[in-house]
Design a protein around this motif. Structure first.
Motif, short mmCIF file in Angstrom:
data_model
loop_
_atom_site.label_atom_id
_atom_site.label_comp_id
_atom_site.label_asym_id
_atom_site.label_seq_id
_atom_site.Cartn_x
_atom_site.Cartn_y
_atom_site.Cartn_z
N GLN A 202 30.62 -39.76 -25.63
CA GLN A 202 31.14 -37.65 -25.70
C GLN A 202 30.88 -37.48 -24.38
O GLN A 202 32.57 -36.60 -23.79
CB GLN A 202 30.60 -37.04 -26.31
CG GLN A 202 30.74 -37.04 -27.68
CD GLN A 202 29.61 -36.66 -29.29
OE1 GLN A 202 29.03 -35.92 -27.79
NE2 GLN A 202 29.46 -36.94 -30.43
N ILE A 203 30.59 -38.06 -23.59
CA ILE A 203 30.38 -36.90 -22.43
C ILE A 203 31.54 -38.34 -21.32
O ILE A 203 32.81 -37.09 -20.44
CB ILE A 203 29.74 -37.96 -21.44
CG1 ILE A 203 27.91 -36.76 -22.00
CG2 ILE A 203 29.19 -37.20 -20.00
CD1 ILE A 203 26.25 -37.02 -21.54
N LEU A 204 32.02 -39.20 -21.77
CA LEU A 204 32.68 -39.87 -21.19
C LEU A 204 34.79 -39.50 -21.42
O LEU A 204 35.20 -39.27 -20.76
CB LEU A 204 32.82 -41.28 -21.35
CG LEU A 204 32.31 -41.93 -20.65
CD1 LEU A 204 32.31 -43.77 -21.27
CD2 LEU A 204 32.86 -42.30 -19.63
N ALA A 205 34.70 -39.02 -23.02
CA ALA A 205 35.96 -38.22 -23.09
C ALA A 205 35.63 -37.18 -22.73
O ALA A 205 36.86 -36.64 -22.12
CB ALA A 205 35.75 -38.18 -25.41
N ARG B 16 24.28 -31.86 -22.30
CA ARG B 16 24.00 -30.98 -23.51
C ARG B 16 24.93 -30.96 -24.28
O ARG B 16 23.73 -30.69 -25.55
CB ARG B 16 23.09 -29.79 -22.80
CG ARG B 16 21.50 -30.08 -22.13
CD ARG B 16 20.94 -29.16 -20.91
NE ARG B 16 21.74 -28.03 -21.00
CZ ARG B 16 21.53 -28.41 -19.27
NH1 ARG B 16 20.26 -29.26 -18.74
NH2 ARG B 16 21.84 -26.93 -18.92
N LEU B 17 25.93 -30.66 -24.32
CA LEU B 17 26.97 -30.22 -25.36
C LEU B 17 26.74 -31.33 -26.91
O LEU B 17 26.65 -30.91 -27.55
CB LEU B 17 27.91 -29.92 -24.65
CG LEU B 17 28.67 -29.08 -23.84
CD1 LEU B 17 29.83 -28.81 -23.28
CD2 LEU B 17 27.87 -27.78 -23.92
N ASP B 54 24.56 -22.36 -21.39
CA ASP B 54 25.87 -23.28 -21.76
C ASP B 54 26.55 -23.58 -22.26
O ASP B 54 28.18 -22.80 -20.95
CB ASP B 54 24.45 -24.29 -22.27
CG ASP B 54 23.70 -25.46 -21.52
OD1 ASP B 54 24.24 -25.08 -19.49
OD2 ASP B 54 22.88 -26.16 -21.43
N LEU B 55 26.46 -22.43 -22.75
CA LEU B 55 27.66 -21.81 -24.07
C LEU B 55 28.05 -20.74 -23.61
O LEU B 55 29.69 -20.66 -23.37
CB LEU B 55 27.40 -21.21 -25.06
CG LEU B 55 26.98 -22.05 -26.41
CD1 LEU B 55 26.30 -21.59 -27.38
CD2 LEU B 55 27.50 -23.58 -26.40
N SER B 56 28.15 -20.00 -22.12
CA SER B 56 28.51 -19.06 -21.44
C SER B 56 29.86 -20.05 -20.78
O SER B 56 30.68 -19.12 -20.05
CB SER B 56 28.03 -17.95 -20.76
OG SER B 56 27.65 -18.72 -19.71
N HIS B 57 28.99 -21.05 -20.24
CA HIS B 57 30.44 -21.47 -19.27
C HIS B 57 31.76 -21.80 -20.65
O HIS B 57 32.51 -21.91 -19.69
CB HIS B 57 29.76 -23.23 -18.85
CG HIS B 57 28.99 -22.60 -17.55
ND1 HIS B 57 27.75 -22.64 -17.28
CD2 HIS B 57 29.22 -22.44 -16.69
CE1 HIS B 57 26.79 -22.86 -16.53
NE2 HIS B 57 27.95 -22.25 -15.83
N LEU B 81 34.87 -31.07 -25.29
CA LEU B 81 34.16 -32.48 -25.37
C LEU B 81 35.38 -33.23 -25.08
O LEU B 81 35.73 -34.50 -24.90
CB LEU B 81 33.52 -32.70 -26.20
CG LEU B 81 31.99 -32.14 -25.72
CD1 LEU B 81 30.98 -32.52 -26.78
CD2 LEU B 81 31.52 -32.87 -24.78
N GLY B 82 36.61 -32.85 -25.87
CA GLY B 82 37.91 -33.65 -25.92
C GLY B 82 38.36 -34.52 -27.23
O GLY B 82 38.97 -35.48 -27.75
N LEU B 83 37.28 -33.49 -28.51
CA LEU B 83 36.91 -34.55 -29.03
C LEU B 83 37.99 -33.61 -30.24
O LEU B 83 37.58 -34.64 -31.94
CB LEU B 83 35.81 -34.48 -30.12
CG LEU B 83 34.51 -34.76 -29.14
CD1 LEU B 83 33.31 -34.48 -29.89
CD2 LEU B 83 34.73 -36.27 -28.61
#
Lengths: 231, 231
Positions: A202-205, B16-17, B54-57, B81-83
DNA sequence: CGCACTTTGTGCATGTCTTCACAAAGGGAT
DNA sequence: ATCCCTTTGTGAAGACATGCACAAAGTGCG
């Protein structure tokens, strides 16, 4: 000399020592006797100042004008990481991942010994793997104590991970390497390290997406403004 | 509101996401509609202030006095994350580890699809795994292009990893997940993430040793060992 | 409506990690 | 012995990450 060997090596440094160790072992195999921080840093893929600062936390083991003695540094890092003794490791969960771990050469080579394999599936129990029989999970507590296991690797499905963790902790284990995709709940004093395949993907994505956005995307970016207007 | 969606999410946050996403999916399965930062932080094993920062970003997706809408937050993190798109992944090296990865449910479930399997061993080529035939490594370049592969997972022995990396990069790949215990040498613009089984064990051993030292140990012993080695 | 309560989003202080840049230390040649 | 060259070890600065603590913003009750 200053405060070199006071206890308290930064976590970030500890996390890189295995990397240096591997680079050094590579050099040793090729017969290199000494290495400069610059060369070792390249081999390990880090900045040389960082490498020197990391090593300075262990002590002053280099020679100015020359570099570090490869064998001596291997020994010092190994000792710091606790690899001069043998750690008995148990693997819980003998699916594909558990098998991969058991067969993984790097385990045995340096300081670690697979001393037990467990699974809940009775059709797997009894099978032999790297010279070890797979034992039933019911034996967990007994074996941990009698074979002096100190590190447990959890390679079970997600649902089984927490119960397994609870049981090994109750048996006195304080170091766990968790491959199951769950956050383990453990008391203070127990170290858990997590390896997560899907997290890494997921980090890569995320980064891949950003690269794609940058190329074809955002009309706000200055570089692209001209082209956007051409259209 | 401020500068929430400007580009530039800290790496530590990105890492962490996926954790938050998993915790949220767990909550969603249990039918939870909204969750406070405090509860989500506990589920993810982090501090609640860190979670909120983190979420505020990503933007301002919470409701004060209520918390976060679980489904909406899942969507927002997934998108970041591009998922929300499908990534075609190739696995190179179908040993135990490669098989474990191919079978790993987490892969397929969310955004990733195993689109090719490669091995150099002709006795493995042709075998079917998760509905995919294992193909010979000679097909690597062709398949990457025709199947639009964007992420490559290297699960080969150490010696094969660099040559494989060179070939996939030459075919246009810029995201690699490396399980082989070597530092890959790659040009700028290529992201490599490394998962290393033995590194994690060594870090655990370090902490385990420290716990043991603290209980019973003399801190001077280490020094003497080093000198004994010199002789 | 107004008040009490909850929870977010963030300014700020603190801590940790990284990188630069250079003095100090050692080796080897003459 | 002196000089020059190389390379370490580290002080100091900067970058980054964490955690506290609270104002602002929302909910819901009476």
């Amino acid at each position: 000399m200053s405060q070199a060997r006071e206890r308290g090596i930064p976590d970030a440094t500890v996390a890189r020592l295995p990397l240096y160790l591997r680079a050094l072992n590579g050099l040793a195999e090729r017969g290199t006797a000494t290495v400069s921080s610059e060369d070792l840093a390249v081999a390990a893929g880090v900045n040389s100042a960082k490498l020197r600062k990391d090593l300075s936390h262990l002590g002053s083991y280099g020679t100015r004008g020359v570099g570090y003695d490869v064998q001596y540094l291997i020994y010092q890092i190994s000792r710091e990481l606790g690899l001069t003794q043998d750690w008995a490791v148990a693997i819980v969960g003998v699916g594909n991942l558990g098998r991969a771990l058991a067969n993984y050469g790097g385990f045995v080579s340096r300081g670690f010994r697979v001393a037990a394999l467990f699974d809940a599936d009775t059709s797997v129990v009894g099978e032999r793997l790297v010279g070890m029989p797979v034992e039933h999970i019911d034996e967990l507590e007994d074996v941990i104590r009698t074979r002096d296991i100190s590190i447990v690797v959890i390679a079970t499905p997600a649902a089984a991970a927490q119960p397994v963790a609870d049981r090994v902790i109750a048996s006195g284990i304080t170091s766990i390497l968790n491959f199951a995709p769950v956050v383990l709940n453990v008391p203070d004093g127990v170290d858990v390290r997590k390896v997560d395949l899907s997290t890494e993907l997921q980090i890569l994505a995320f980064h891949e997406q950003r690269k794609a956005d940058r190329e074809s995307g955002s009309p706000i970016m200055a570089e692209n403004l001209a082209e956007a207007m051409d259209a």
